[in-house]
Structure formats: C-alpha cells, structure tokens
Design a protein around this motif. Structure first.
Motif, PDB file in Angstrom:
ATOM      1  N   PRO A 112     -62.441  54.755   0.451  1.00  0.00           N
ATOM      2  CA  PRO A 112     -63.573  53.895   0.769  1.00  0.00           C
ATOM      3  C   PRO A 112     -64.612  54.505   1.706  1.00  0.00           C
ATOM      4  O   PRO A 112     -65.781  54.240   1.558  1.00  0.00           O
ATOM      5  CB  PRO A 112     -62.939  52.657   1.393  1.00  0.00           C
ATOM      6  N   CYS A 113     -64.195  55.275   2.714  1.00  0.00           N
ATOM      7  CA  CYS A 113     -65.237  55.847   3.570  1.00  0.00           C
ATOM      8  C   CYS A 113     -64.694  57.077   4.264  1.00  0.00           C
ATOM      9  O   CYS A 113     -63.589  57.070   4.773  1.00  0.00           O
ATOM     10  CB  CYS A 113     -65.742  54.847   4.605  1.00  0.00           C
ATOM     11  N   MET A 114     -65.488  58.136   4.266  1.00  0.00           N
ATOM     12  CA  MET A 114     -65.058  59.363   4.933  1.00  0.00           C
ATOM     13  C   MET A 114     -65.849  59.592   6.215  1.00  0.00           C
ATOM     14  O   MET A 114     -65.834  60.687   6.761  1.00  0.00           O
ATOM     15  CB  MET A 114     -65.264  60.556   4.011  1.00  0.00           C
ATOM     16  N   CYS A 115     -66.548  58.598   6.686  1.00  0.00           N
ATOM     17  CA  CYS A 115     -67.316  58.676   7.936  1.00  0.00           C
ATOM     18  C   CYS A 115     -68.436  59.714   7.868  1.00  0.00           C
ATOM     19  O   CYS A 115     -68.773  60.312   8.880  1.00  0.00           O
ATOM     20  CB  CYS A 115     -66.449  58.990   9.144  1.00  0.00           C
ATOM     21  N   ALA A 116     -68.976  59.977   6.717  1.00  0.00           N
ATOM     22  CA  ALA A 116     -70.099  60.917   6.657  1.00  0.00           C
ATOM     23  C   ALA A 116     -71.210  60.285   5.847  1.00  0.00           C
ATOM     24  O   ALA A 116     -71.697  60.865   4.882  1.00  0.00           O
ATOM     25  CB  ALA A 116     -69.646  62.229   6.052  1.00  0.00           C
TER      26      ALA A 116
END
Lengths: 647, 156
Positions: free
Chosen positions: B117-121
């Motif tokens: 869901p999200c890789m913080c980039a």
C-alpha cells in the motif's frame, strides 16, 4: 562515548527523578554533549528511514564515511530518522563546533564531496542548503534561512516530530538527554494510576486513529474494569495507501512511543503491552526492538521499575498484513492467532478485549503525545487547537503537491494552508482539482471547501472526517471516477468477508464503477442497461452498506463514492452519458481513428484487433468501426507509423 | 531436512495454545521461505488444530506464501500517490514480464509480486523494488531492463 553511557547508567535515577536539572556538573556537561550543545568535533547527521533509503540515503552514507576516512577528518557520523520532508531527501546535517547545525537537501553520493569540501573551509554551497537550525548557544551562519522561515516548516508546530531527524533513534541516552523518560518516572513515582488517567482526560487528547474517542476516558474505563490481567496494545499496523505518518515517528523517535506505552500501561494497570506493527516495516521493527532492549537494560521496563513495584513488559508482534486489522476488534482476533475478523461492539475492548481481558488500544500518534502531556501539563496541551480538538495532528501530504512529506500542524489550521502554504501548491503549476482526506475510506474535498478547519466536529459537520491523516492532492490530470474505482477495488479486496453488506456491496459498487469506465465488451446490448441501472442504485447501495456493515471498514467503504458523487457529479455524467474521460485516464473509454494519410496499410492492426473492429486490405488505409471498438488500445500500441490517433 | 527445524520452532511455544499460530507460521516462513504442507501438519498436531483452520488463518493474510520455489520478491507500491502517477500501468507490465520469466506453472515460479500500500516515497512514484534495489519514477519501459540486470547479476 562509552564512558558517558556508563555515567548516565549509574546516575539514571538522579537524572530522571530530578526532572533533568542535574546538580552534578560533570553529568550535566555530558548531557549537553548528547544534546549537541557543546561538541568537540564536527557532527554529521544523515536521515536514514524508509523514504530516504528509497531516495538513495544509503549510498550517501557510504560516500560520507568514505570522505571522512580518506580526508582524515575528525567527525562523528550519526544516523538519524527522517525529518519528514520527503521531497528533499536525502537530507544530511553538518554541525561544526560552535556553529549552528546546517541541513543540506537532496544530497546524493556525488555531491557529498563538494558540499563537505566547502563546509570544512567554512563555506556553503547555496543551492544544496536547506536551512540552519536555530540554537542560542551557537553562532549562526550568514545568509542561510532558518528552519522556521521555510514555507514547509513555518506553519508547523513540531512537538511529536521535534526529535525526528535530529537524534539517533538507536540511542536511549540521546533521548534521555533531551528530557526523555522523565514523564514516565514522574508518573510512577509521584502519581497514582487514577491521577494519570485524570491528567490525560483533562488534556482532552482524542484518539488519533480516526474515531476521536477521548483517550483518558478509554483508560479510565479499562482501569475501573475488574480483571486479573489487563493489556495495552499499540496499533502500528499502518497500511493505508498513501499514509506514512506513524512510520516516520517509529523510525525517527521510537523511545517516545515506548515511553507513551509505558505510561499507558501504568495508568491502566496493565503489566503487558503489545506493539502490533506491519511485518514489512523492518527498519522500524529493528529500532523499536533496540529501544525496548535499551530501556530494559536501564531498568525502565521490566519488573519492579525503580523500586516502585510497577511491572511493565512491552512485546512487539509483527502483523502478517491485512488492512482490516486496523480495526481494533479485528486486531485483537489477529493477536489471538485467528483470522483478523472484527466482532460486534459492545462490549468494547476497554471492557473485554484481548483474551477476554480489558484492553486499551491506542494509535501510535496518540501514545506519542502522552509524555509531553505528563511533562508539561494538560493546560499546555490545550493551548494549541480548537474548542473541541486539542493539540497537534500529523498528516502525510502526498500526491501532486510540491512539498511532499509528513507535517505536524496545530488543530484548527485550514486545509488550504496545509496544501498551499506548507505544501506550496500543486506540482508543475497545474490546476488543483480535489484533496483526498483520510485514505481509501476517506473523502474528496473540492476547492471551495478547502477553507475548512482541521477539527473533528467541524469536519464532521461538513460531511468529512480526519481519518488516519493521509492527505493526497489531485490535480487537473486526475480522474475522480477512476480514483474512486481504485478505492472501491481496494476495499472490496480487503473486506474480510464476514458481513454481507461489506463483502457483496463493495464488490457490486466496484463492478458498477468498472462498467462506467469502460465500453461494453460482449456487445450483447444489456450492458448499457445494466450500467444505467447500476448507477441509479449506487447511492442507495452506499446508504445500505453504511447503515448495516459490521465494522469501520464497511461503514466507511462508500465514503469516497458518496463524496465524489456529491462534489464531482459532472465527471460522472461525462463518463456515463458522454462516454468520455476528458483527462484521458480511463483508457477503455478512448476512441480511436485511423489517419488515412499516415496509414500505409501494413495490416498489423487488422491482425491484432481482438474485436475484429478494423477493416481494410493490405497497402490500403484501414478503418476502425467505432461501434465494435472496445478501446483496448492494442492497435494504438502496435502501430509503427503513428497512424492511429485518439479522438 | 526441514522437519527438525520446524520442531525447534514449535518447542519455543507451549503445546496446544492456538493463539501463537500466526507467530509460528511467521517463523516457519522466515526459515524455509514458504508454508509447506508438512509444516502445517506438524503445527496441526502440536497445537491440536485441524489443518483446515491453519490454512484458513494463513490464507487470510497477505504475508504467507505456499509456493515452494519463490526466491525473489518484486514489490510495487500502489499507494494513492503512486496510483495518480500511473502505477497501474507499471503493475501490468511487471506482471507481464514476470509471467514471461516464471513460465506458466505455478510451482516453478522464482519471482513473486507483492503489491504494497505505501512505501513512504509519495513524491517519487511510481516505485518498485527487486529485492533491495529501488526504482523511482518508474515507467513501464524500465521494468524489463531492470529485471534483466537483476537476473544477470544473480546468475539465474
């Protein structure tokens, strides 16, 4: 360095009990070294976290180490967490003795050398500098903006994030030097459990996980429930697409969370606490693990802490990954080794939760707020914020916005300020279309509603909700219908399947949106009818799911659909009646035409078309029968002469 | 060969306590890379749980794999920001390229695809990783060269 650690270890009780005012000058000096107020050598910090690693921070770190060893420079290199300013990463900081800390942005491995060459001869490469950090004990650099002057930081109020990007998350001593664990020791020595609950209740801190329930009240319910065992669970299972606020905190300042959990455990009478974290967040897991080990070693966790008779154990459990486990009853089921399916409430977990015992479940952000409230008092906390929502709130700002990252803002700030002042507006100077608040079960906010203030009640009155704190900016190139479809697919996929409204309803809604964003494929003629029928049912369906679903996931599943239909009706109409996606995102609604002048009749499109919608003979211009065309685009991708155009 | 290892994992947990099921499964997967039929049978005896219950739990979560051969993971971000930057096209391409490498038989797959869901980039989307190599601002065109490079480097 090791002698400093030993000294602190021996004097830990004095340091923490005397609320940081250390009488022993020797120790005070050492703490000031750890706070980097007086340093003998240069200190270089580099933000290492999930987001900066993707930006290449590991290569930068290696380049820094390489530079220092080859040039024989005396300097400490410290790995910190991330500052939260994702679009400027990797960020490094350089602090020369007696000078302010300077932060540099977008430092790749190649630029390390010339930045360092310059700064070690007291010069600064101006296009790489981000800002300097104010400290009255140090000399400022000339002509370099302060952190507070940058638009990204100007409106923020960084309480929870104040250590992130500055301290070494793997050093408990640096956290203690900056006042850490004082609140915890103060609580267990000076206050009875009820008093701690009262302080938190008085501060009006509300749960940051989305529901906004009063934290102090939740604790009190758990404290007054009679049971042999009680538990505290920290919900760090952040898995919203586009939200990464918790991870910045966990990677940048893990001890703040550990202290918060320790205080929560003491206040509720729990001797066991769990941190439930997504298994793929390896770095955060390692740092939390180290933090717990270090705290145990100093006697801050474990049995009979500081001879007070208080026992607290914190255990990290890795979540195997399911979006629905963010729901508290599903989380408990998952911790108990079952399928992560929610159950009906009441009884609430605070009365009957994990293993049937009273359980307090709090979000990472909520717990990280606790140490400051105990330290500075509820009045301090209530100073910022609005009438009904106090304190600060973390948001992850992403999408098509210039400054992307995690921001901490006081409650009461308007959404417009966050997007256009902190975020500095839309990327590439495109036109703003919508702001998405709260992830896949969140809401679309149109431009004329952006003046709304961040406040649980005010947002609710306007039909929005804070959610977990994801803010995604959508510009004119985005298609609202397509994004709604993406979210409906997501919820349909992540629905646990226990209750029918959520399991079937989300699937049907996503099917209807599918039929809206593509042309009929089988040509039977019923699909058009089905589409219109479906669209007419959408609102009613959303209503039913909202009213009858079991848990928060289902109840909020239709939010993006309802708010997009309310504010962006015309886009739905374009898709449904004109059968057009004017921003060209919905690929299957494209119409193709063959440009007779460019077509040399190579016949490839004729052979490739799966619908036999292209007619023509070899070496003659071909023609597309638009009624048969499904808009798959295979001809468009395969044409070598650019003869096929989108109309 | 694996039997002893699984026994050593089980020994750490009390007999018959099904609440530890997920953590046992996690350790098994960490050790042998997937959840094997034999390991499920062993866990079933040890915890006195029917195997069907164990599969019920294991298949509920994204983390568990049942595929024997998978050695490398390709992760692709499908966060909202990445989605706005056309990550769905990237995912299609990765699926296609992986299907070419893996072939049609499921048990022969070497690569597996994980959609996260999200890789913080969020400012660098779309993002994908092949094991520990990161690719930012990824367009579908760079998938094949990236995979080829990885295969060559690891001598697959």
């Amino acid at each position: 360095m090791s002698s400093i650690e030993n000294d602190i270890k021996i004097n830990i009780k004095n340091i923490l009990k005397n609320s940081g005012e250390c009488s022993n000058k020797e120790i005070a000096d050492k703490l000031s070294y750890l706070k980097r107020e007086s340093i003998p050598n240069a200190v270089i910090t580099i933000g290492i976290g999930s987001s900066s690693i993707i930006a290449g921070a590991v290569d930068t770190l290696n380049a820094i180490k390489n530079y220092i060893s080859t040039k024989n420079i005396k300097a400490d290199v410290i790995e910190t967490g991330n500052l939260g300013f994702c679009s400027e990463e990797p960020v490094i900081g350089v602090q020369l003795p007696g000078k302010n800390l300077v932060l540099f942005k977008r430092v790749d491995a190649k630029s390390v050398e010339f930045i360092f060459d310059a700064i070690f001869s007291n010069d600064i490469i101006s296009n790489k500098v981000l800002c300097q950090v104010h400290n009255s004990l140090h000399h400022p650099w000339e002509d370099i903006p302060y952190m507070e002057d940058l638009p990204f930081f100007a409106l923020q109020r960084r309480n929870l994030l104040r250590n992130c990007g500055f301290i070494n998350p793997e050093s408990i001593y640096e956290y203690i030097a900056r006042g850490g664990y004082k609140s915890f020791v103060k609580s267990i020595i000076n206050y009875p459990c009820t008093k701690v609950c009262e302080i938190i209740e008085e501060s009006e801190l509300r749960g940051r996980g989305g529901s906004g329930f009063l934290t102090g009240l939740k604790w009190k319910i758990a404290l007054t429930s009679e049971a042999n065992n009680k538990f505290v669970i920290c919900n760090a299972d952040e898995s919203d697409p586009g939200a990464f606020t918790n991870i910045i905190l966990l990677e940048g300042d893990p001890h703040r969370l550990i202290e918060g959990i320790a205080i929560a455990s003491y206040a509720t009478g729990a001797d066991k606490a769990y941190i439930y974290i997504r298994s793929r967040h390896n770095l955060a897991y390692q740092r939390l693990n180290k933090a717990i080990q270090d705290a145990k070693e100093l006697g801050l966790l474990g049995y009979d802490i500081f001879n007070s008779g208080v026992n607290i154990n914190i255990i990290i459990k890795q979540s195997p990954g399911a979006y629905v486990c963010g729901e508290e009853t599903a989380l408990i089921a998952s911790l108990e080794g079952k399928r992560g399916m929610p159950v009906t409430r009441p009884p609430y977990p605070a009365v009957k939760g994990f293993n049937g015992m009273p359980t307090v479940i709090n979000n990472v952000e909520t717990l990280a707020n606790i140490p400051d409230i105990i330290d500075k008092g509820p009045a301090w906390f209530k100073n910022s914020g609005t009438f009904s929502s106090k304190g600060t709130k973390l948001f992850s700002l992403g999408g098509k916005v210039k400054n992307c990252g995690v921001v901490e803002v006081p409650m009461g700030i308007s959404l417009k300020d966050i997007v256009f002042k902190i975020g500095e507006g839309v990327k590439d100077d495109n036109k703003f279309k919508a702001l998405l608040i709260g992830g896949p079960s969140g809401y679309f906010v149109p431009e004329h509603k952006l003046n709304i203030e961040i406040d649980y009640e005010k947002l609710r009155d306007e039909g929005f909700s804070i959610g977990t704190g994801g803010l995604v900016v959508i510009d004119e190139s985005g298609c609202i219908v397509e994004i709604t479809k993406f979210f409906m697919e997501f919820t349909a996929r992540e629905s646990c399947g226990k209750c029918i409204p959520c399991r079937e309803g989300t699937k049907i809604m996503s099917d209807i949106l599918h039929s809206v964003t593509r042309k009929p494929v089988n040509g039977s003629g019923h699909e058009t009818l089905e589409r219109f029928k479906g669209v007419m049912q959408l609102e009613g369906l959303a209503d039913v799911i909202k009213n009858t679903a079991l848990c928060g996931l289902g109840k909020n599943a239709a939010n993006p659909l309802v708010s997009s239909m309310k504010w962006f009706k015309e886009e739905y109409e374009e898709h449904i009646f004109d059968r057009k996606c004017y921003v060209n995102v919905c690929k299957q609604l494209r119409c193709f035409k063959i440009d007779a002048e460019n077509c040399n009749g190579c016949n490839i499109c004729f052979q490739k078309c799966p619908e036999k919608a292209i007619i023509g003979t070899v070496l003659q211009p071909h023609f597309i029968i638009s009624n048969k065309c499904t808009g798959c685009g295979i001809c468009y991708d395969n044409c070598k002469f650019s003869a096929i155009v989108v109309v | 060969m694996n039997d002893k290892n699984i026994d050593s994992i089980l020994k750490k947990y009390p007999v018959g306590k099904s609440e530890n099921l997920i953590f046992i499964l996690q350790e098994v997967q960490d050790l042998i890379g997937y959840i094997s039929i034999e390991s499920v049978e062993k866990i079933s005896k040890y915890l006195s749980l029917p195997t069907v219950k164990i599969y019920g739990v294991a298949t509920f979560y994204d983390e568990f794999r049942f595929n024997t051969n998978v050695k490398y993971t390709v992760k692709v971000c499908e966060g909202t920001s990445c989605h706005l930057n056309k990550s769905s096209e990237l995912i299609e391409e990765i699926k296609y390229q992986l299907s070419l490498i893996n072939g049609s038989k499921e048990e022969e797959q070497i690569f597996c695809l994980q959609i996260v869901p999200c890789m913080c980039a969020c400012d660098k989307g779309p993002v994908f990783t092949i094991e520990n190599e990161y690719y930012t601002f990824a367009s579908p065109e760079i998938v094949k060269p990236a995979l080829d490079k990885f295969i060559e480097k690891n001598g697959i």
